[in-house]
Every structure is written in C-alpha cells, then in structure tokens.
Design an enzyme around this catalytic site. Structure first.
Site, PDB file in Angstrom:
ATOM      1  N   GLY A  14       0.776  -1.239   0.000  1.00 28.76           N
ATOM      2  CA  GLY A  14       0.000   0.000   0.000  1.00 28.76           C
ATOM      3  C   GLY A  14       0.805   1.285   0.000  1.00 28.76           C
ATOM      4  O   GLY A  14       0.354   2.297   0.543  1.00 28.76           O
ATOM      5  N   ARG A  68     -16.286 -14.986  -9.102  1.00 32.56           N
ATOM      6  CA  ARG A  68     -15.866 -13.576  -9.167  1.00 32.56           C
ATOM      7  C   ARG A  68     -17.044 -12.600  -9.076  1.00 32.56           C
ATOM      8  O   ARG A  68     -16.962 -11.598  -8.358  1.00 32.56           O
ATOM      9  CB  ARG A  68     -15.091 -13.304 -10.455  1.00 32.56           C
ATOM     10  CG  ARG A  68     -13.672 -13.828 -10.402  1.00 32.56           C
ATOM     11  CD  ARG A  68     -12.917 -13.516 -11.685  1.00 32.56           C
ATOM     12  NE  ARG A  68     -11.703 -14.296 -11.711  1.00 32.56           N
ATOM     13  CZ  ARG A  68     -10.547 -13.914 -11.167  1.00 32.56           C
ATOM     14  NH1 ARG A  68     -10.454 -12.754 -10.568  1.00 32.56           N
ATOM     15  NH2 ARG A  68      -9.495 -14.692 -11.221  1.00 32.56           N
ATOM     16  N   MET A  93      -4.492  -7.162  -6.558  1.00 31.61           N
ATOM     17  CA  MET A  93      -4.075  -8.315  -7.371  1.00 31.61           C
ATOM     18  C   MET A  93      -5.224  -9.254  -7.730  1.00 31.61           C
ATOM     19  O   MET A  93      -5.068 -10.469  -7.707  1.00 31.61           O
ATOM     20  CB  MET A  93      -2.966  -9.082  -6.632  1.00 31.61           C
ATOM     21  CG  MET A  93      -1.750  -8.243  -6.288  1.00 31.61           C
ATOM     22  SD  MET A  93      -1.026  -7.439  -7.738  1.00 31.61           S
ATOM     23  CE  MET A  93      -0.179  -8.844  -8.455  1.00 31.61           C
ATOM     24  N   HIS A 112       0.174   1.001 -13.142  1.00 34.64           N
ATOM     25  CA  HIS A 112       0.932  -0.153 -13.637  1.00 34.64           C
ATOM     26  C   HIS A 112       2.407   0.225 -13.695  1.00 34.64           C
ATOM     27  O   HIS A 112       2.748   1.304 -14.219  1.00 34.64           O
ATOM     28  CB  HIS A 112       0.419  -0.539 -15.031  1.00 34.64           C
ATOM     29  CG  HIS A 112       1.142  -1.715 -15.595  1.00 34.64           C
ATOM     30  ND1 HIS A 112       0.924  -3.000 -15.147  1.00 34.64           N
ATOM     31  CD2 HIS A 112       2.098  -1.814 -16.546  1.00 34.64           C
ATOM     32  CE1 HIS A 112       1.714  -3.826 -15.802  1.00 34.64           C
ATOM     33  NE2 HIS A 112       2.439  -3.140 -16.662  1.00 34.64           N
TER      34      HIS A 112
END
Ligand code: GRF
Length: 219
Positions: A14, A68, A93, A112
């Site tokens: 974090g 999901r 993730m 990213h």
C-alpha cells in the site's frame, strides 16, 4: 465543488495508497480517500490506512472461491455503503470482470509499473531489464476489460542505468508512481479528463508528452 469520494483497493503493502492518503490530506485536493478496501485480510496497507484514520474494509476473495461476480457484488455493496465516486486500484491483485469494469467505466483507475503499452502483466522491471530497455516507468490509466490496456491518464519515466537490477529499478519507478497517481487522480476528480476514442483528453486536448514526469537523475 464537493470533493470526490475515493476508494483505494489494495492487496499488499500500500505505498501508492499511502501517497494518495498523504496528498488528499490537503483540503484543497479535489478528492478524499473515503475507504481503503483489501481482498486480503493480511494486507500490510490496511494497518497504515487505519493509522491514518481512514475507513477500511476487507472483502476476502477466498470466501467466494471462483465466483468472481459474487466477490464483486460484495465489493460493490461496500463501495455503495461508503458512497464512493471513484476507485483507485493500487497493487490490487485481482482481475475484475468486464461487468464490474463497465459499471465503473471512466471512474476506475489503475497504476501499472511500466510505460504502457510496453510490459503489460507481471514482473515488469525484470522484463524491462531483460529487454535492454533504456527507459522504464509507470502509467496511470483507466481500467477497461482487457488487462493493462485502458486510456492513459499520466506516465512517469526513469532512465535505466547500466548497473540496475530489479530492486534498484523498482525503487526509482516507485518514487515516480507516488507522484503520478496523485496527479492523475486530481485531474480525474476535477472532471478535467474525458475519454474520446480510447484516448484521454485533458481540458479537451490530448496530453502532451512534455506533461510526463521525467525526474532529474543525479549521476
Ligand atoms: C506498484 O508497483 C503498482 O504499480 C503495482 O503494484 C505495486 C503496488 O505497490 N500495480 P504498493 O502496494 O502501492 O506499494
């Protein structure tokens, strides 16, 4: 104008989350970090968020197995409870389904650790070194269903040094990440970013390359 309510989604340490929290302490910043949510109960970033007085939530993906959509419904409920306007993925993730991503279109950001569209996916620093890249960096982009492919909001570059290894390169890229994420979130929260034909316009014009951060590097 009221500040946008932001959820930062994490899975680990974090440090980008911390950079966003720190920046958003300024009442003039157009976004407030209203929630930090993690899919991992043991994410070290959760403690840092709590210490900063930010509301936290755990939506443990393990409880939902391979389902999901069920995981995302639980996440969505938490986001609604906290009246979230914008989501920042910061080392989160889990792949999100197209349904969730579409629901949050142009309100869901990711960072990213590479200069997209180069080095999508994992192990970006290792792969940049293996490829002999001379420049590397990080990208903040809107999330679209295809991984690491959404419209680019901001990028920051670092020069690769001859003696770099994965760790030394990661340290310099991370420092750039901590600058470009707050910058990108500010632009989005101010309503200055519009996506046209898959590209971001800021204040109605394409972002000039000169707006990218290329830090001065001594020696
Ligand atoms: C960062 O390198 C980010 O670009 C990537 O995951 C890492 C998360 O680091 N998506 P942290 O948890 O923000 O320190």
């Amino acid at each position: 104008m009221s500040r946008k309510r932001v959820a930062v989604l994490i899975s680990g340490r974090g440090s980008n989350m911390a950079a966003l929290i720190e920046t958003a302490k300024d009442k003039n910043y157009p976004a407030e970090i209203a929630l930090v949510a993690s899919n991992r109960p043991d994410a070290p970033g959760l403690a840092a968020a709590r210490a900063a007085g930010i509301a936290t939530a755990i939506v443990d993906h393990a409880s939902y197995g391979k389902d999901r959509p069920a995981f995302e419904r639980a996440l969505q409920t938490v986001l609604e409870q906290h009246r979230i306007d914008l989501i920042c993925l910061a080392g989160f993730m889990r792949l999100l389904t197209a349904g969730f991503v579409t629901q949050w279109q142009d309100r869901l950001l990711n960072i990213h650790p590479a200069l997209l569209p180069a080095f999508k996916g994992l192990d970006t620093h290792k792969r940049a070194l293996a490829a002999g890249a001379k420049m590397h960096g990080a990208t903040v982009h809107f999330v679209v269903p295809e991984m690491d492919s959404g419209p680019i909001i901001a990028q920051g570059a670092v020069a690769v040094r001859d003696n770099d290894d994965e760790c030394t390169l990661a340290v310099r890229v991370l420092a750039v990440e901590h600058r470009i994420y707050p910058l990108a979130l500010k632009l989005v929260a101010e309503g200055r970013v519009r996506v046209v034909d898959g590209h971001c316009l800021i204040d109605g014009v394409p972002v000039p390359a000169s707006a990218s951060i290329v830090p001065d590097e001594p020696g």
